[in-house]
Design a protein around this motif. Structure first.
Motif, PDB file in Angstrom:
ATOM      1  N   TYR A   5      10.579  47.465  56.875  1.00 48.73           N
ATOM      2  CA  TYR A   5      10.740  46.405  55.869  1.00 48.73           C
ATOM      3  C   TYR A   5      10.002  45.135  56.285  1.00 48.73           C
ATOM      4  O   TYR A   5      10.162  44.654  57.405  1.00 48.73           O
ATOM      5  N   ARG A   6       9.203  44.613  55.382  1.00 47.73           N
ATOM      6  CA  ARG A   6       8.521  43.334  55.575  1.00 47.73           C
ATOM      7  C   ARG A   6       8.640  42.537  54.286  1.00 47.73           C
ATOM      8  O   ARG A   6       8.220  42.997  53.229  1.00 47.73           O
ATOM      9  N   CYS A   7       9.190  41.368  54.377  1.00 45.82           N
ATOM     10  CA  CYS A   7       9.262  40.488  53.205  1.00 45.82           C
ATOM     11  C   CYS A   7       7.860  39.951  52.939  1.00 45.82           C
ATOM     12  O   CYS A   7       7.170  39.505  53.857  1.00 45.82           O
ATOM     13  N   SER A   8       7.443  39.982  51.695  1.00 48.65           N
ATOM     14  CA  SER A   8       6.110  39.494  51.351  1.00 48.65           C
ATOM     15  C   SER A   8       6.059  37.974  51.255  1.00 48.65           C
ATOM     16  O   SER A   8       4.989  37.405  51.088  1.00 48.65           O
ATOM     17  N   HIS A  11       8.757  35.651  57.152  1.00 51.82           N
ATOM     18  CA  HIS A  11       8.813  36.474  58.371  1.00 51.82           C
ATOM     19  C   HIS A  11      10.260  36.867  58.631  1.00 51.82           C
ATOM     20  O   HIS A  11      10.866  36.465  59.622  1.00 51.82           O
ATOM     21  N   GLU A  13      13.746  38.944  59.436  1.00 50.85           N
ATOM     22  CA  GLU A  13      14.200  39.839  60.491  1.00 50.85           C
ATOM     23  C   GLU A  13      15.124  40.865  59.850  1.00 50.85           C
ATOM     24  O   GLU A  13      15.805  40.574  58.868  1.00 50.85           O
ATOM     25  N   THR A  14      15.158  42.061  60.409  1.00 52.05           N
ATOM     26  CA  THR A  14      16.030  43.101  59.880  1.00 52.05           C
ATOM     27  C   THR A  14      16.929  43.653  60.970  1.00 52.05           C
ATOM     28  O   THR A  14      16.625  43.565  62.158  1.00 52.05           O
ATOM     29  N   ASP A  47       9.275  45.104  48.085  1.00 54.38           N
ATOM     30  CA  ASP A  47       9.268  45.207  49.549  1.00 54.38           C
ATOM     31  C   ASP A  47      10.160  46.352  50.007  1.00 54.38           C
ATOM     32  O   ASP A  47       9.834  47.076  50.947  1.00 54.38           O
TER      33      ASP A  47
END
Length: 76
Positions: A5-8, A11, A13-14, A47
């Motif tokens: 997972y990457r937020c567009s 930055h 965190e997961t 995302d």
């Protein structure tokens, strides 16, 4: 999927966790405080779909919640 997972918009965190009450795996996403996704101004659905596909395309239930980066410390 948490690693994929990457937020567009920020930055984020997961963290992967297991919800014992519901009996499901979950991924907590902690967005930057000024990220439009953390206020609901933008959708995280695209995302999330990219993360599911990158992780092998397994079934996923997406339940967005508003968690900020500051919540990461409290959630542990």
């Amino acid at each position: 999927m948490a690693d994929a997972y990457r937020c567009s918009d920020c930055h984020s965190e997961t963290r992967f966790s297991y919800d014992e009450k519901r009996g499901i795996d979950r991924i907590d996403v902690f967005h930057d405080s000024r990220c439009p996704a953390s206020t609901g101004a933008t959708s995280t659905l695209s995302d999330t779909i990219r993360a599911v596909q990158a992780a092998g395309g397994g079934p996923a239930l997406v339940v967005p919640t508003a968690l900020g980066r500051d919540d990461a410390d409290r959630a542990q």
